[in-house]
Design an enzyme around this catalytic site. Structure first.
Site, mmCIF file in Angstrom:
data_model
loop_
_atom_site.group_PDB
_atom_site.id
_atom_site.type_symbol
_atom_site.label_atom_id
_atom_site.label_comp_id
_atom_site.label_asym_id
_atom_site.label_seq_id
_atom_site.Cartn_x
_atom_site.Cartn_y
_atom_site.Cartn_z
ATOM 1 N N HIS A 85 0.822 -1.204 0.000
ATOM 2 C CA HIS A 85 0.000 0.000 0.000
ATOM 3 C C HIS A 85 0.860 1.260 0.000
ATOM 4 C CE1 HIS A 85 -2.544 2.990 2.384
ATOM 5 N NE2 HIS A 85 -3.145 2.886 1.222
ATOM 6 N N GLU A 140 1.985 1.895 -3.456
ATOM 7 C CA GLU A 140 0.895 2.485 -4.245
ATOM 8 C C GLU A 140 0.917 4.014 -4.113
ATOM 9 O OE1 GLU A 140 -3.433 3.779 -3.444
ATOM 10 O OE2 GLU A 140 -3.214 1.662 -2.898
ATOM 11 N N GLU A 145 -3.660 7.656 7.436
ATOM 12 C CA GLU A 145 -4.722 6.857 6.821
ATOM 13 C C GLU A 145 -5.070 5.650 7.689
ATOM 14 O OE1 GLU A 145 -5.704 4.688 2.537
ATOM 15 O OE2 GLU A 145 -3.877 5.883 2.767
#
Length: 454
Positions: free
Chosen positions: A64, A67, A144
């Site tokens: 992630h 990404e 996040e």
């Protein structure tokens, strides 16, 4: 995607659509193309067969994180410029990471497809991961995680549920990563992930829209063809040992109401299901989830929400496909005010026992199977989800042709088969239960994190 919509989006049937064409470039890149001429739009997606499934302890969340870093620039396209170029062309773009894959996508007016391909091919081979950009972005990822998990009691329950349902398999780990791993992650960890997995022979390009197949293939060869393939690490089989008894946990966190997550290990669809005597089982489990939770008239909502008011909400879910060849049949719910999670658990188990002993009615079977056709009518309006279906299946290891056979396989499911899978898999020795014990909420507390927009 919402895993509580019983019909798995990866397997919604495609009826009366243009033929899908598949090609493989010399460097190993798979190219899947489907023409759809209803609007002058094109959806382009690049899927990498690299997700949380491939991570190792101590580096959870790196898929992630990478990404995020994919938007931080190359020599030709500086940090932030990728998104600005797509926006200037009137397009939309984003990315997402899952257990089984990472996907990057753009939706554009059809004449801008070369722009999308040029940008994706550039960052497939020329990504720059500087220490400075990484230091800024890892803080964003930690925010996040706080937003997704630390601030949401149900998310804490779901994370704990995965962690104890799986003891050996990588599916135990959260996609966003553990906070300690994020705090200790380095730019070199992200570079290593990029060097290891981001290669044309580990990727699939999916293009759906108002295009011509031969022209798309020509563009793919022009932009992606020169990129060199490289040897990928061997992927060793990872099998979860059989569960030998109930597993339980309680999560204490600030919250208004209790919450229950219950699950049972169940098989995913085999990569070559025609070679298995139990190839029908995933389809039966899929229909069972629909019988329990397909819509307002499904059993759980009808009995536990509307008739007895035992739960304020309740649902069932099952993922048919999985690159890790592991799945869970899950039930979740929130007790109504004044009711307990123990009462809700007992009621859920009672509904399962009713199916084990009495099966399901023909009306229920007809409703669930008819919903497949209804879902298809809606789904065919979206080029994006047509591409999603193709990309997910190919990246997880299934042939996209599985889509064609899916409706008939589902329609063939019988009440006896549903009873059989319920008896075989939905047993207490195969059960994991995690509940939320809500703690008082501090009225002055502020959210720990905030959502991310790259």
């Amino acid at each position: 995607m919402n895993r509580w919509i019983w019909v798995c989006l990866t397997l919604l049937p495609l009826v009366a659509q243009a033929e899908v064409k598949e090609f493989t470039l010399a460097n190993g890149l798979k190219v899947v193309i489907q023409e759809d001429h209803r609007a002058p739009v094109v959806v382009s997606q690049v899927w990498y067969r690299a997700g949380a499934l491939d991570e190792v302890n101590g580096k959870t969340g790196v898929a992630h994180v990478l990404e995020h870093m994919m938007f931080k620039g190359t020599k030709q396209v500086p940090a932030g410029q990728f998104s600005r170029l797509i926006a200037a062309a009137g397009g939309k773009e984003n990315a997402f990471t899952g257990m089984d894959y990472t996907c990057y996508f753009q939706q554009l007016e059809k004449s801008n497809l070369p722009l999308s391909m040029r940008l994706e091919a550039d960052r497939m081979q020329n990504l720059q991961i500087t220490d400075e950009e990484f230091a800024k972005e890892i803080k964003v990822v930690m925010e996040e995680r706080r937003w997704r998990t630390e601030d949401k009691p149900q998310s804490k329950v779901n994370e704990q549920f995965q962690a104890i349902a799986f003891r050996a398999h990588p599916y135990a780990r959260p996609v966003v990563g553990h906070m300690n791993d994020l705090e200790n992650m380095t730019a070199e960890d992200a570079r290593e992930w990029y060097r290891t997995w981001y290669a044309p022979n580990n990727a699939t390009l999916v293009v759906v829209g108002d295009i011509k197949t031969d022209e798309v293939l020509k563009l793919a060869k022009q932009y992606f063809g020169p990129i060199k393939s490289h040897k990928l690490p061997a992927r060793k089989p990872q099998v979860e040992p059989a569960q030998l008894g109930e597993r339980r946990a309680i999560v204490k966190a600030p919250g208004k109401l209790p919450y229950l997550a219950m699950g049972f290990h169940a098989p995913a669809l085999a990569f070559k299901p025609e070679q298995s005597e139990t190839s029908w089982e995933p389809y039966a489990l899929e229909v069972l989830a629909g019988v329990l939770s397909g819509n307002d008239s499904a059993r759980l909502n009808q009995k536990l929400v509307r008739e007895t008011a035992l739960a304020s909400d309740v649902g069932a879910g099952y993922d048919t496909t999985s690159r890790g060849q592991q799945s869970l049949f899950e039930l979740v719910g929130t007790p109504s005010e004044g009711k307990t999670v123990a009462e809700l658990e007992a009621a859920l188990l009672a509904q399962i026992e009713l199916i084990k002993t009495g099966g399901v009615t023909q009306n229920e079977l007809d409703r669930v199977k008819a919903s497949v056709i209804a879902a298809d009518v809606y789904q065919r309006d979206s080029m994006f989800y047509q591409a999603m279906q193709l990309g997910q299946l190919e990246t997880m290891g299934y042939p996209w042709t599985l889509i064609k056979a899916y409706p008939e396989k589902l329609k063939a499911v019988t009440s006896e088969q549903i009873q059989a899978v319920a008896k075989k898999y939905l047993t207490k020795d195969n059960m994991t239960v995690v509940t939320l014990d809500p703690q008082p909420i501090d009225p002055n507390a502020k959210p720990q994190g905030k959502p991310h927009v790259h």
